[in-house]
Design an enzyme around this catalytic site. Structure first.
Site, PDB file in Angstrom:
ATOM      1  N   LYS A   1     101.188  50.672  50.690  1.00 53.64           N
ATOM      2  CA  LYS A   1     101.821  50.050  49.518  1.00 53.64           C
ATOM      3  C   LYS A   1     102.745  51.058  48.816  1.00 53.64           C
ATOM      4  CE  LYS A   1      98.128  46.692  49.227  1.00 53.64           C
ATOM      5  NZ  LYS A   1      97.293  45.815  48.380  1.00 53.64           N
TER       6      LYS A   1
ATOM      7  N   ASN B   1      97.930  49.690  55.002  1.00 50.15           N
ATOM      8  CA  ASN B   1      99.061  49.383  54.125  1.00 50.15           C
ATOM      9  C   ASN B   1      99.026  50.330  52.930  1.00 50.15           C
ATOM     10  OD1 ASN B   1     101.124  48.269  52.649  1.00 50.15           O
ATOM     11  ND2 ASN B   1     100.105  46.333  52.240  1.00 50.15           N
TER      12      ASN B   1
ATOM     13  N   GLY C   1      92.123  44.091  46.559  1.00 50.59           N
ATOM     14  CA  GLY C   1      92.095  45.055  45.471  1.00 50.59           C
ATOM     15  C   GLY C   1      91.129  44.716  44.354  1.00 50.59           C
TER      16      GLY C   1
ATOM     17  N   GLU D   1     101.448  40.101  47.834  1.00 49.57           N
ATOM     18  CA  GLU D   1     102.194  40.719  46.733  1.00 49.57           C
ATOM     19  C   GLU D   1     103.676  40.369  46.809  1.00 49.57           C
ATOM     20  OE1 GLU D   1      98.770  44.066  46.739  1.00 49.57           O
ATOM     21  OE2 GLU D   1     100.725  44.568  47.586  1.00 49.57           O
TER      22      GLU D   1
END
Length: 304
Positions: free
Chosen positions: A69, A67, A227, A153
């Site tokens: 992002k 990912n 993260g 998210e």
């Protein structure tokens, strides 16, 4: 001691989370550092014989999603793509990279065909006055076959609820996209002892909108590990994945429980990927920051 008193005792000073469904119930204890102590059966611990103890595991193709992002530009992504295209990747691992929507066409046209491409989100209808959204039809028009839905998210930064995520899952599948459906608890939910309640409820809404589980990958991502540098231990990841598979067995079917891939996301790195991949119910990874680095190759080859 009555049940309410027992619950209060268990939640103080450390929360206790019980995953029912099997006679050998496991207990997961949480504290503010999100470090857990597990009583995990010996046969589920990482060992050379683990795979032989999990017959269905061999039937599930290992899946690694990257990912990206909201990162990268054409120059940096071209460098990353070149690294992926020229790398020796394990033939038995399915690899999918989720590019920012504006780079989907670029990623699909540049990546080797053996590597799939995913969008990071989509809306619940094919077209209309929905400024800033993209539809499954548009994603398919770029030659892209996957989409990530329900990522933490999207849930916690952009406020997407279970109902909307379920509607997106339904429309994406109807549009012939594969769906990487994300679930996972926040730190305060884990500390409150509601992990199973949260992930089961999220999975329920997804399941209600799935007709063909062959197009679905379920991604368990504890929000406290995304993260942050904190990663669930291999035993911790296995614990939750095993319980999710038991939930699928009880609420969907044996066939789906045995065949659906449940992948783990949350600070997966080249250093911890092999031990995580050795667990019987961990069928791959959804990788964030590390998917932009050369170590992504090591993660892809975790089962090699």
């Amino acid at each position: 001691m009555n049940p309410d008193e027992q619950k209060k005792r268990d939640l103080s000073p450390v929360s206790t989370l019980i995953f029912p469904t099997a006679p050998d119930v496991h207990t997961v204890r949480s504290h503010p550092a999100a470090e857990l102590t597990l009583r995990t059966p010996q046969h589920l611990l990482s060992s050379p014989g683990t795979r032989h103890l999990q017959p269905a595991m061999a039937l599930r193709r290992f899946f690694v999603g990257g990912n990206w992002k909201m990162n990268g530009n054409k120059e940096s992504l071209e460098e990353l793509i070149t690294t992926l295209n020229t790398a020796s990747l394990h033939d038995e691992t399915e690899v999918v990279c989720a590019a920012p929507s504006i780079y989907l066409d670029f990623a699909r046209s540049s990546l080797d065909p053996r590597i799939g491409v995913a969008a990071q989100n989509c809306y619940k209808v094919a077209k209309g006055a929905f400024t800033g959204e993209i539809s499954p039809a548009m994603i398919k028009d770029c030659g892209v076959d996957w989409v990530i839905l329900g990522h933490s998210e999207r849930r916690h930064v952009f406020g997407e609820g279970d109902e909307l995520i379920g509607q997106k899952v339904a429309h994406a599948l109807e549009s012939d996209l594969g769906v990487i459906a994300c679930i996972g608890e926040k730190l305060e939910e884990r500390e409150a002892g509601t992990t199973e309640e949260v992930v089961y409820a999220q999975t329920q809404v997804i399941a209600e909108n799935v007709k063909d589980w062959g197009k679905v990958v379920l991604a368990y991502e504890p929000v406290w590990a995304i993260g942050t540098g904190k990663t669930a231990s291999p035993e911790q990841a296995q614990e939750v994945h095993e319980k999710l598979r038991a939930w699928l067995r009880a609420n969907v079917s044996d066939d789906v429980a045995d065949s659906v891939r449940i992948i783990y996301g949350g600070s997966v790195t080249g250093a911890n990927c092999k031990e995580l991949a050795s667990q019987g119910d961990v069928d791959g990874f959804l990788v964030g920051g590390a998917s932009l680095k050369p170590e992504f190759i090591d993660i892809i080859n975790a089962r090699a």
